[in-house]
Structures are given as structure tokens and as C-alpha cells.
Design an enzyme around this catalytic site. Structure first.
Site, PDB file in Angstrom:
ATOM      1  N   GLY A 175      84.827  -4.081   6.991  1.00 24.60           N
ATOM      2  CA  GLY A 175      83.442  -3.673   6.806  1.00 24.60           C
ATOM      3  C   GLY A 175      83.094  -3.057   5.471  1.00 24.60           C
ATOM      4  N   ASP A 176      84.100  -2.750   4.640  1.00 26.17           N
ATOM      5  CA  ASP A 176      83.822  -2.201   3.309  1.00 26.17           C
ATOM      6  C   ASP A 176      84.891  -2.695   2.337  1.00 26.17           C
ATOM      7  OD1 ASP A 176      82.462  -0.722   1.372  1.00 26.17           O
ATOM      8  OD2 ASP A 176      83.589   1.120   1.777  1.00 26.17           O
ATOM      9  N   LEU A 177      85.186  -3.972   2.439  1.00 24.52           N
ATOM     10  CA  LEU A 177      86.282  -4.531   1.649  1.00 24.52           C
ATOM     11  C   LEU A 177      85.791  -4.906   0.261  1.00 24.52           C
ATOM     12  CD1 LEU A 177      89.300  -5.209   2.176  1.00 24.52           C
ATOM     13  CD2 LEU A 177      88.571  -7.582   2.408  1.00 24.52           C
ATOM     14  N   ASN A 207      80.927  -7.654   0.424  1.00 25.17           N
ATOM     15  CA  ASN A 207      80.874  -6.565  -0.556  1.00 25.17           C
ATOM     16  C   ASN A 207      81.602  -6.907  -1.845  1.00 25.17           C
ATOM     17  OD1 ASN A 207      79.931  -4.051  -1.292  1.00 25.17           O
ATOM     18  ND2 ASN A 207      81.485  -2.911  -0.187  1.00 25.17           N
TER      19      ASN A 207
END
Length: 282
Positions: A175-177, A207
Site C-alpha cells: 500500500g505504500d511501495l 506509488n
């Protein structure tokens, strides 16, 4: 003398895991990070979540533990808001990319994602649905955007709705790679700091297209956008258009978060037109 919450949590962790030394490394808006030692030989990390961020940090920690070290840092144990985990001393993937090796970086990201998305049983049951994560995008008043960029918002929100209306597989998501959440180690490149989401696997790379930090000239370059999409689609098997659609939708979501916080959206506005153009041509 009264101890602060972080001092209390740190002292309990030192006792619980028989640690002999703790060195402060960083404080973020969400957590404190310490490098710890066991008898002066083995290094590890302690991450202590701040109370306001404990829900999201807890989800991410449990997902990181579930990865079992495949594509991600290994979690040894979790107690309360404290994570005892592998210490990664290498630099971030942002460093070679900022040095001009973007293809190499994108290939490494695809390898990390392959490890993270490997099938495993019994995923954590409290992961945040991707649709909930995007609620800020759909709730934002278009008038919050600069007048000249409102069409970018409208198009990106429309793409996001289309993606949610045509769901694909649903998997646990970091989710925040992005490049600076991937660190070098003797086991290869490993991800840290997941958000703990669940949804379309093609979102995982979204991202990447806004990063690395201090690399806006790379992220906004139409040639780099297309090459990144080519590499990721080829190596991961996710549809190229879907990868680019999520990249544009995430860029708009990121802008909405920054607008809500009173921050500039210069980076998102530099990337978004070119992401939308690549999506249209995919």
C-alpha cells in the site's frame, strides 16, 4: 521520575527480548525507530508506534510479519505497539534510481512485488479495503484543486471509479511501495513500512510513478513513465493500462491528501498529465 510512553515501551522491549543496547535512529510522524543490539553482536530494529498512528501501524506490522521475509524485512515478534524486526543497514532503492539507473530500479521493484504477492495462507483479517483508502479522492471538492488542474482531478477520479467497478483479484497490499521504502540487504532488496491494505494487485506499483524522493525529473518524464509501465507489466503480468490507471488515480489521491493538509501539490501536477496521457494511449 516519570517516563514518557516511548521510554516505557523501549525499556519493556529491552527486557522482553533480552536486548542490551538501543540507539535512536529516527522519529517519524507515526513512530520512533531504534537500532538495538543483543550482547553487542547481533543488530535488530525496534519500531514503536505513536498512539495516534497505532491502528494503521499495527495493520502494517501484522502484514509485514505475514510476509515472512519474502520481499520484505523479517518481523521477529510484535508486542503491543512495538515491532521487533530485522535491521537493514543498506541504502534505499532511490539511490541508484537518482543516479540514473531507473530501469534497474523498476526491475528490482517488480521482484519485490513478486515476493510480496506470493500466495500465503491466513492473511491478516483487519486489512484496510483499497476502496476505503480512496474515499478522500471521492469526497474532495474539485474547487480545492487549482482551477487549471480540475480536469486532471475529474479524469483521475473517473478512472478510479472505473477500476473499482471492474475489480480484478483481491490480495493483501503493501500500500505504500516506493523506492525509498525498499532497502538493500544481504538478502536483496526488501520492503519496509507497509500500510496494510487489501485490493487490486495492480495498485501495488502505483506509488512508484511519483517517486523516488528528489527524483521528480525522472517520475514526470513521459519516456520513464512508459518504460516503467512496460517493465512492470511484463514482469508482473498485470495489465499495462490498469497499472497506469492506478498510477494516475493514486497521484490524484496523493494530491487530495496534500491539499487537505495544506501542502503544495507541485509533484503530483508535474506527473499527472503525463500519467493520464500514457493511460489514454495504453
Amino acid at each position: 521520575m516519570n517516563q514518557s510512553p516511548v521510554e516505557t515501551a523501549l525499556n519493556r522491549a529491552l527486557i522482553r527480548w533480552s536486548l542490551t543496547k538501543a540507539t535512536p535512529v529516527a522519529e517519524t510522524p507515526h513512530a520512533w525507530l531504534f537500532r538495538v543490539e543483543q550482547n553487542g553482536r547481533n543488530f535488530a530494529a525496534l519500531k514503536i508506534s505513536k498512539p495516534a498512528a497505532s491502528l494503521e501501524e499495527g495493520r502494517g506490522a501484522r502484514l509485514l510479519q505475514w510476509y515472512e521475509g519474502l520481499g520484505a524485512a523479517t518481523v521477529f515478534d510484535i508486542h503491543g505497539d512495538t515491532v521487533f524486526m530485522e535491521w537493514l543497514s543498506g541504502g534505499t532503492l532511490g539511490e541508484p534510481v537518482r543516479a540514473g539507473r531507473d530501469d534497474e530500479g523498476t526491475i528490482a521493484i517488480a521482484s519485490v512485488v513478486s515476493g510480496l504477492h506470493r500466495q500465503r495462507p491466513d492473511a491478516p483479517d483487519d486489512l484496510e479495503p483499497l476502496r476505503d483508502r480512496f474515499q478522500t479522492l471521492f469526497d474532495t471538492d474539485v474547487r480545492a484543486w487549482p482551477h487549471t488542474a480540475r480536469d486532471l482531478y475529474a479524469r483521475s477520479a473517473g478512472i478510479a471509479l472505473k477500476l473499482f467497478d471492474r475489480p480484478s483479484a483481491v490480495v493483501p497490499l503493501h500500500g505504500d511501495l516506493h523506492h525509498d521504502n525498499i532497502l538493500s540487504s544481504d538478502r536483496g532488496w526488501l520492503a519496509i513500512d507497509p500500510k496494510g491494505l487489501i485490493g487490486d494487485p495492480a495498485y501495488e506499483t502505483a506509488n512508484v510513478f511519483l517517486n523516488p524522493a528528489r527524483g521528480l525529473d525522472i517520475a514526470a518524464d513521459p519516456r520513464r513513465i512508459n518504460t516503467r509501465a512496460d517493465i512492470l507489466a511484463d514482469r508482473l503480468g498485470y495489465p499495462r493500462k490498469r497499472i497506469l490507471g492506478w498510477a494516475a488515480a493514486h497521484a490524484a489521491l496523493s494530491a487530495c491528501w496534500d491539499l487537505e493538509a495544506g501542502n503544495a501539490i507541485t509533484a503530483q501536477l508535474a506527473c499527472l498529465p503525463n500519467l493520464l496521457s500514457a493511460y489514454d494511449l495504453a
